[in-house]
Write a protein that holds these residues in place. Structure first.
Motif, PDB file in Angstrom:
ATOM      1  N   MET A   1      -6.979 -26.150  -7.314  1.00 24.56           N
ATOM      2  CA  MET A   1      -6.711 -25.445  -8.566  1.00 24.56           C
ATOM      3  C   MET A   1      -7.958 -24.726  -9.064  1.00 24.56           C
ATOM      4  SD  MET A   1      -4.367 -28.387 -10.373  1.00 24.56           S
ATOM      5  CE  MET A   1      -4.209 -27.541 -11.958  1.00 24.56           C
TER       6      MET A   1
ATOM      7  N   ASP B   1      -8.349 -20.727  -9.716  1.00 25.71           N
ATOM      8  CA  ASP B   1      -8.855 -20.115 -10.944  1.00 25.71           C
ATOM      9  C   ASP B   1     -10.003 -19.152 -10.663  1.00 25.71           C
ATOM     10  OD1 ASP B   1      -7.267 -20.897 -13.070  1.00 25.71           O
ATOM     11  OD2 ASP B   1      -8.322 -22.786 -13.383  1.00 25.71           O
TER      12      ASP B   1
ATOM     13  N   PHE C   1      -1.954 -22.714  -7.706  1.00 28.32           N
ATOM     14  CA  PHE C   1      -2.331 -23.451  -8.914  1.00 28.32           C
ATOM     15  C   PHE C   1      -1.158 -24.273  -9.438  1.00 28.32           C
ATOM     16  CE2 PHE C   1      -3.007 -24.095 -13.405  1.00 28.32           C
ATOM     17  CZ  PHE C   1      -4.370 -24.312 -13.537  1.00 28.32           C
TER      18      PHE C   1
ATOM     19  N   ASN D   1      -0.670 -28.245  -9.642  1.00 27.58           N
ATOM     20  CA  ASN D   1      -0.748 -28.707 -11.024  1.00 27.58           C
ATOM     21  C   ASN D   1       0.200 -29.863 -11.292  1.00 27.58           C
ATOM     22  OD1 ASN D   1      -1.536 -28.680 -13.774  1.00 27.58           O
ATOM     23  ND2 ASN D   1       0.167 -27.334 -14.285  1.00 27.58           N
TER      24      ASN D   1
END
Length: 423
Positions: free
Chosen positions: A87, A91, A129, A133
């Motif tokens: 993740m 980002d 992501f 998540n």
């Protein structure tokens, strides 16, 4: 009010440092997403003079990764020891892609090809992501807090819906569209920073076995409750995209609503989403997780029947649309929070990313089909008759749930056959 009383009014999860860091990063990133949703298309139109066909290609580049990559990325993610690290990489990658646009603009080198590539890249990294998540979320939050945690995250999403387009529009106006994207890139960096300070014990990676890629789909087919949820969600996605394909055209041409009024109607939906997130915990405690799922599906779809019904003087029409959007978005939040909590509790860790990848593939797969059907039926039958079909079809999605075990569930399931109180 005393300082202690103020502290006690803060949700319990936000008083825990680890979850607070996770939630803050999510909140900032969601706000940034809304900036890019308006800034990238405006860059295409205002800076590069994109026409309708080129805007269609840009939207396709944005959506295509969700359709093509959820399953393979889900299979990959289940084999990783640290989904949190993936993740953070997602980002940082999104920040770099977004920043490439103002840099290219400053160098007078921005092209539509770059916009297409950036839109596709951001979409692919967003899939990575979001799939990871889900696993990080369950590592951070105890099962009995799933509803509260989902309500907090979805409340942030509603706030982003409400404020994001306005903030994005102002940034575009004062900074130009490409430079407005710097703010979006910064939100990804903030999200990565907060994630780097969250270090939960994640589930172990799944072993690679025969049928690893399709195990998530096979698990869904075997589970009656999840199978019903998949069918209901896919049906709603199909008919809801049919509806949204024609809604703006219908509101402006047949109902005579201007852009400003239409914006206020949509803002009422965002307010409804905020309240839905705030009320969801109490609703789940009162009628149970299964009842909340059924009520959410009906609350989402039934109010939209008012829209093809709307007619008469303009104030009455606007009032009907306000009510429909507001109530529907309350229902959307109930669906997202209750279904999300149920899925997190029911799906085994070993196949979690693959199941969610399959779920997201289904949702995104039905969207273009619904949009295509809406355009074809709108041309053949007219806007209002097609909206009746779309809204009625969405309501009927609940029929997938009624014969399943879902409506009878009071509490979140756990995999050892017991159940967990929710609140």
């Amino acid at each position: 009010m005393t300082e202690m009383a103020l502290v006690e009014r803060i949700p319990a999860l936000l008083r825990e440092r680890t979850f607070r860091r996770y939630w803050t990063g999510q909140t900032v990133s969601l706000a940034g997403d809304q900036i890019s949703l308006i800034a990238i298309p405006l860059a295409a139109v205002l800076v590069l003079g994109a026409d309708a066909a080129e805007m269609g290609l840009l939207k396709t580049a944005e959506l295509l990764p969700a359709l093509l990559l959820n399953l393979p990325i889900g299979a990959w993610a289940d084999r990783q020891a640290s989904r949190r690290r993936a993740m953070i990489v997602a980002d940082l990658g999104r920040a770099a892609l977004v920043l490439s646009l103002p840099v290219a603009y400053a160098l007078d080198a921005l092209t539509l090809g770059q916009l297409y590539a950036v839109a596709f890249g951001i979409g692919a990294l967003t899939v990575l992501f979001e799939v990871c998540n889900v696993t990080l979320f369950v590592a951070l939050v105890p099962t009995e807090r799933y509803v509260q945690a989902n309500a907090l995250v979805n409340g942030s999403r509603s706030m982003a819906w409400l404020a994001g387009p306005g903030v994005g529009g102002l940034l575009v106006q004062f900074l130009t569209a490409p430079f407005a994207l710097v703010a979006d890139a910064l939100t990804y960096l903030v999200s990565a920073g907060y994630l780097s300070r969250v270090k939960p014990v994640e589930p172990p990676p799944a072993p690679v076995t025969k049928g690893h890629f399709t195990e998530g789909l096979r698990w869904v087919v075997r589970e009656r409750s999840m199978r019903a949820l998949f069918a209901a969600a896919g049906t709603v996605q199909f008919f809801n995209l049919m509806f949204h394909t024609l809604f703006v055209l219908y509101a402006t041409t047949e109902l005579g609503i201007g852009a400003g009024l239409l914006g206020l109607v949509l803002a009422a939906g965002a307010v409804g989403g905020l309240l839905g997130a705030a009320w969801s915990g109490a609703i789940v405690r009162r009628i149970g997780i299964g009842g909340s799922i059924v009520a959410g599906f009906l609350g989402f779809t039934l109010p939209l029947l008012l829209i093809p019904l709307a007619g008469g003087p303009l104030p009455l029409v606007v009032g009907v649309l306000f009510v429909a959007e507001f109530l529907s978005c309350v229902g959307v939040m109930m669906v997202d929070i209750s279904v999300g909590s149920f899925q997190m509790a029911a799906i085994p860790d070993a196949v979690r990313a693959r199941v969610m990848g399959a779920f997201r593939t289904l949702n995104h797969g039905f969207r273009p089909l619904g949009a295509l059907a809406g355009g074809l039926l709108g041309t053949a039958l007219g806007l209002r008759p097609t909206l009746w079909i779309a809204t009625a079809g969405a309501v009927l999605a609940v029929l997938w749930l009624l014969p399943s075990p879902v409506p009878k569930m009071r509490e979140l399931p756990v995999r050892d056959g017991e159940s967990v109180p929710v609140g």
